[in-house]
Design a protein around this motif. Structure first.
Motif, PDB file in Angstrom:
ATOM      1  N   ASP A  51       0.800  -1.225   0.000  1.00  0.00           N
ATOM      2  CA  ASP A  51       0.000   0.000   0.000  1.00  0.00           C
ATOM      3  C   ASP A  51       0.835   1.278   0.000  1.00  0.00           C
ATOM      4  O   ASP A  51       0.617   2.146  -0.854  1.00  0.00           O
ATOM      5  CB  ASP A  51      -0.977  -0.015   1.176  1.00  0.00           C
ATOM      6  CG  ASP A  51      -1.868   1.198   1.189  1.00  0.00           C
ATOM      7  OD1 ASP A  51      -1.558   2.129   1.965  1.00  0.00           O
ATOM      8  OD2 ASP A  51      -2.836   1.234   0.419  1.00  0.00           O
ATOM      9  N   PRO A  52       1.796   1.450   0.924  1.00  0.00           N
ATOM     10  CA  PRO A  52       2.559   2.704   0.931  1.00  0.00           C
ATOM     11  C   PRO A  52       3.324   2.939  -0.381  1.00  0.00           C
ATOM     12  O   PRO A  52       3.365   4.050  -0.896  1.00  0.00           O
ATOM     13  CB  PRO A  52       3.529   2.545   2.101  1.00  0.00           C
ATOM     14  CG  PRO A  52       2.978   1.470   2.942  1.00  0.00           C
ATOM     15  CD  PRO A  52       2.192   0.581   2.036  1.00  0.00           C
ATOM     16  N   PHE A  53       3.924   1.887  -0.906  1.00  0.00           N
ATOM     17  CA  PHE A  53       4.690   1.993  -2.144  1.00  0.00           C
ATOM     18  C   PHE A  53       3.778   2.382  -3.309  1.00  0.00           C
ATOM     19  O   PHE A  53       4.091   3.284  -4.086  1.00  0.00           O
ATOM     20  CB  PHE A  53       5.391   0.665  -2.417  1.00  0.00           C
ATOM     21  CG  PHE A  53       6.099   0.605  -3.738  1.00  0.00           C
ATOM     22  CD1 PHE A  53       7.275   1.294  -3.936  1.00  0.00           C
ATOM     23  CD2 PHE A  53       5.576  -0.141  -4.783  1.00  0.00           C
ATOM     24  CE1 PHE A  53       7.925   1.246  -5.161  1.00  0.00           C
ATOM     25  CE2 PHE A  53       6.217  -0.202  -5.996  1.00  0.00           C
ATOM     26  CZ  PHE A  53       7.398   0.502  -6.194  1.00  0.00           C
ATOM     27  N   THR A  55       0.824   3.774  -3.146  1.00  0.00           N
ATOM     28  CA  THR A  55       0.266   5.112  -2.904  1.00  0.00           C
ATOM     29  C   THR A  55       1.285   6.179  -3.292  1.00  0.00           C
ATOM     30  O   THR A  55       0.936   7.177  -3.931  1.00  0.00           O
ATOM     31  CB  THR A  55      -0.143   5.250  -1.437  1.00  0.00           C
ATOM     32  OG1 THR A  55      -1.167   4.281  -1.150  1.00  0.00           O
ATOM     33  CG2 THR A  55      -0.676   6.643  -1.141  1.00  0.00           C
ATOM     34  N   GLU A  56       2.541   5.948  -2.922  1.00  0.00           N
ATOM     35  CA  GLU A  56       3.615   6.899  -3.273  1.00  0.00           C
ATOM     36  C   GLU A  56       3.719   7.088  -4.784  1.00  0.00           C
ATOM     37  O   GLU A  56       4.007   8.178  -5.261  1.00  0.00           O
ATOM     38  CB  GLU A  56       4.942   6.400  -2.701  1.00  0.00           C
ATOM     39  CG  GLU A  56       6.100   7.325  -2.964  1.00  0.00           C
ATOM     40  CD  GLU A  56       7.391   6.761  -2.381  1.00  0.00           C
ATOM     41  OE1 GLU A  56       8.432   6.885  -3.060  1.00  0.00           O
ATOM     42  OE2 GLU A  56       7.363   6.208  -1.275  1.00  0.00           O
ATOM     43  N   LEU A  57       3.469   6.034  -5.522  1.00  0.00           N
ATOM     44  CA  LEU A  57       3.527   6.100  -6.994  1.00  0.00           C
ATOM     45  C   LEU A  57       2.222   6.546  -7.627  1.00  0.00           C
ATOM     46  O   LEU A  57       2.072   6.537  -8.843  1.00  0.00           O
ATOM     47  CB  LEU A  57       3.917   4.728  -7.559  1.00  0.00           C
ATOM     48  CG  LEU A  57       5.324   4.258  -7.221  1.00  0.00           C
ATOM     49  CD1 LEU A  57       5.529   2.826  -7.727  1.00  0.00           C
ATOM     50  CD2 LEU A  57       6.357   5.178  -7.823  1.00  0.00           C
ATOM     51  N   ASN A  58       1.265   6.932  -6.778  1.00  0.00           N
ATOM     52  CA  ASN A  58      -0.072   7.362  -7.240  1.00  0.00           C
ATOM     53  C   ASN A  58      -0.791   6.272  -8.016  1.00  0.00           C
ATOM     54  O   ASN A  58      -1.516   6.560  -8.969  1.00  0.00           O
ATOM     55  CB  ASN A  58       0.007   8.644  -8.050  1.00  0.00           C
ATOM     56  CG  ASN A  58       0.447   9.812  -7.224  1.00  0.00           C
ATOM     57  OD1 ASN A  58       0.013   9.986  -6.092  1.00  0.00           O
ATOM     58  ND2 ASN A  58       1.356  10.610  -7.755  1.00  0.00           N
TER      59      ASN A  58
END
Length: 60
Positions: A51-53, A55-58
């Protein structure tokens, strides 16, 4: 590593792994049988780790 063939192979493997863990988190093993509760939890947790990865990449 930068070849078109490599990119296609990696994209295919990534898509397959995501589908595997999605199905597992939904309670289904690759053979269509019901997944054990521990495997369902494992599948869900693997996806949540992304999820964080993503999300960071949109991507989410």
């Amino acid at each position: 590593m930068d070849s078109e063939a490599y990119a296609k192979e990696r994209a295919y493997k990534i898509a397959n792994q995501l589908l595997y863990f999605y199905n597992l988190a939904q309670g289904t093993n690759p053979d269509g049988s019901a997944a054990a509760a521990g495997n369902v939890e494992w599948g869900k947790n693997v996806l949540l780790q992304l999820d964080p990865f993503m999300t960071e990449l949109n991507l989410l």
